[in-house]
Motif scaffolding. Structure first.
Motif, PDB file in Angstrom:
ATOM      1  N   ASP A 190       0.593  -1.400  -0.018  1.00  0.00           N
ATOM      2  CA  ASP A 190      -0.163  -0.294   0.226  1.00  0.00           C
ATOM      3  C   ASP A 190       0.551   1.352   0.192  1.00  0.00           C
ATOM      4  OD1 ASP A 190      -1.802   1.844   0.318  1.00  0.00           O
ATOM      5  OD2 ASP A 190      -2.866   1.037   2.684  1.00  0.00           O
ATOM      6  N   HIS A 192       0.020   4.744  -1.676  1.00  0.00           N
ATOM      7  CA  HIS A 192      -0.157   5.356  -2.491  1.00  0.00           C
ATOM      8  C   HIS A 192      -0.057   6.747  -1.858  1.00  0.00           C
ATOM      9  CE1 HIS A 192      -3.502   5.554   0.928  1.00  0.00           C
ATOM     10  NE2 HIS A 192      -3.377   6.142   0.836  1.00  0.00           N
ATOM     11  N   ARG A 242      -7.433  -8.435   1.010  1.00  0.00           N
ATOM     12  CA  ARG A 242      -5.957  -8.938   0.951  1.00  0.00           C
ATOM     13  C   ARG A 242      -5.114  -9.608   1.016  1.00  0.00           C
ATOM     14  NH1 ARG A 242      -3.627  -3.920   4.382  1.00  0.00           N
ATOM     15  NH2 ARG A 242      -5.382  -4.851   5.542  1.00  0.00           N
TER      16      ARG A 242
END
Length: 325
Positions: A190, A192, A242
């Motif tokens: 992750d 981002h 996930r």
């Protein structure tokens, strides 16, 4: 008491000198709510906190929502009688709803009530860092942030920050009072925040503590398909995408690469995953979740683990390959 020196750093402009890793108290809140981790043994949780403090960790991050107050209660019990109290960080804006679910509120009166309840559960006179948990409802973020600024003026909290905010939301509330810290998710799966959020907070000198650097256990090296299948039904991870195919195979393949790098440093895959997040100069600390005393020491190596360029290339090349597959 056994102590180990863990690398420290200044948390933005707060003046707090924090260890590069902190104790995350999400899981020890237990089950019975929508983002619970299944049943936990409170005494074991307390022993785990004590072990982390013995090894030099100097901050704990919790939230009123974790276990619907239970995590804060356990942290309060663990800190009662401790000679040198660590910094205590907690959060507001998620309130109990029906059926173990949480509701979002950033109304002033709700925030003030939450702060009072958190102070009582934690057994402290002031919260070292008080954070808005989620920017929801977004229309109310200014009201919620003004409430945190009010609590700081009253001396009930020493520093104020937010979690899960984007740059536009940060800009909006900065007009009311300076944002001292941000707590975003950040891990190898992750990333981002790298494009806009981390450059923004670095430019503003906002302290950053990241959560889920080991992806809620996925990157520890201990997670298997069998273990996931055996998780309690009230462990939120059992139902998270996930932890399910097709993502799961990619993540477990990444763990094997982490395991190879970890072997070079006599470390664990989880420690390597957490150390990777700390390489980013905008990141001051990483929140690590432990549930047993014997889990603590091996992962704390992340605080001082220096990954080589070769290590990082190997890890990130694997990510690019897996994501393009």
């Amino acid at each position: 008491m056994e102590t180990t020196r863990i690398t420290t750093t200044q948390l933005g402009q707060t003046g707090l000198e924090i260890t590069r890793v902190g104790f995350g108290a999400w899981a020890i809140g237990g089950g019975g709510w929508e983002f619970g981790w299944g049943p936990q043994e409170d005494q074991e949780s307390i022993d785990t906190i004590h072990r982390a403090l013995e090894l030099g960790v100097n901050w704990i991050d919790t939230a009123a929502a974790y276990g619907l107050g239970h995590s804060e209660e356990v942290v309060g019990r663990a800190l009662a009688g401790v000679d040198e109290r660590p910094y205590v960080f907690t959060k507001a804006s998620l309130v109990p709803g029906p059926g173990g679910r949480v509701l979002h509120s950033l109304k002033r009166d709700s925030i003030l009530r939450e702060a009072e309840a958190s102070l009582g559960r934690l057994g402290v006179d002031a919260i070292d860092l008080y954070q808005i948990h989620w920017p929801d409802p977004e229309v109310d973020i200014e009201e919620g942030w003004a409430a945190l600024a009010e609590l700081k003026e009253q001396g009930l909290v020493r520093h104020i920050g937010v979690s899960n905010f984007d740059t536009a939301q940060l800009t909006r509330i900065q007009q009311i009072a300076p944002v001292e810290t941000l707590q975003p998710p950040y891990s190898l799966i992750d990333r981002h925040i790298e494009d806009e959020i981390l450059p923004y907070v670095a430019a503003e000198d906002i302290g950053v503590i990241v959560y889920s650097p080991m992806a809620s256990g996925l990157l520890t090296g201990a997670m298997t398909r069998e273990r996931i299948a055996g998780l309690p039904d009230d462990d939120w991870r059992k139902h998270d995408r996930r932890f399910r195919e097709p993502q799961l195979s990619r993540h477990l393949a990444l763990v094997e690469r982490l395991r190879t790098v970890a072997a070079r440093h006599d470390a664990t895959p989880g420690a390597v995953a957490a150390a990777w997040t700390l390489r980013n100069p905008a990141v001051h600390g990483a929140i690590l979740g432990f549930r047993r005393p014997d889990q603590v020491e091996s992962v704390l190596t992340a605080a001082s683990l220096v990954l080589s360029d070769t290590d990082v290339t190997d890890i990130e090349a694997t990510i690019r390959t897996e994501l393009s597959a």
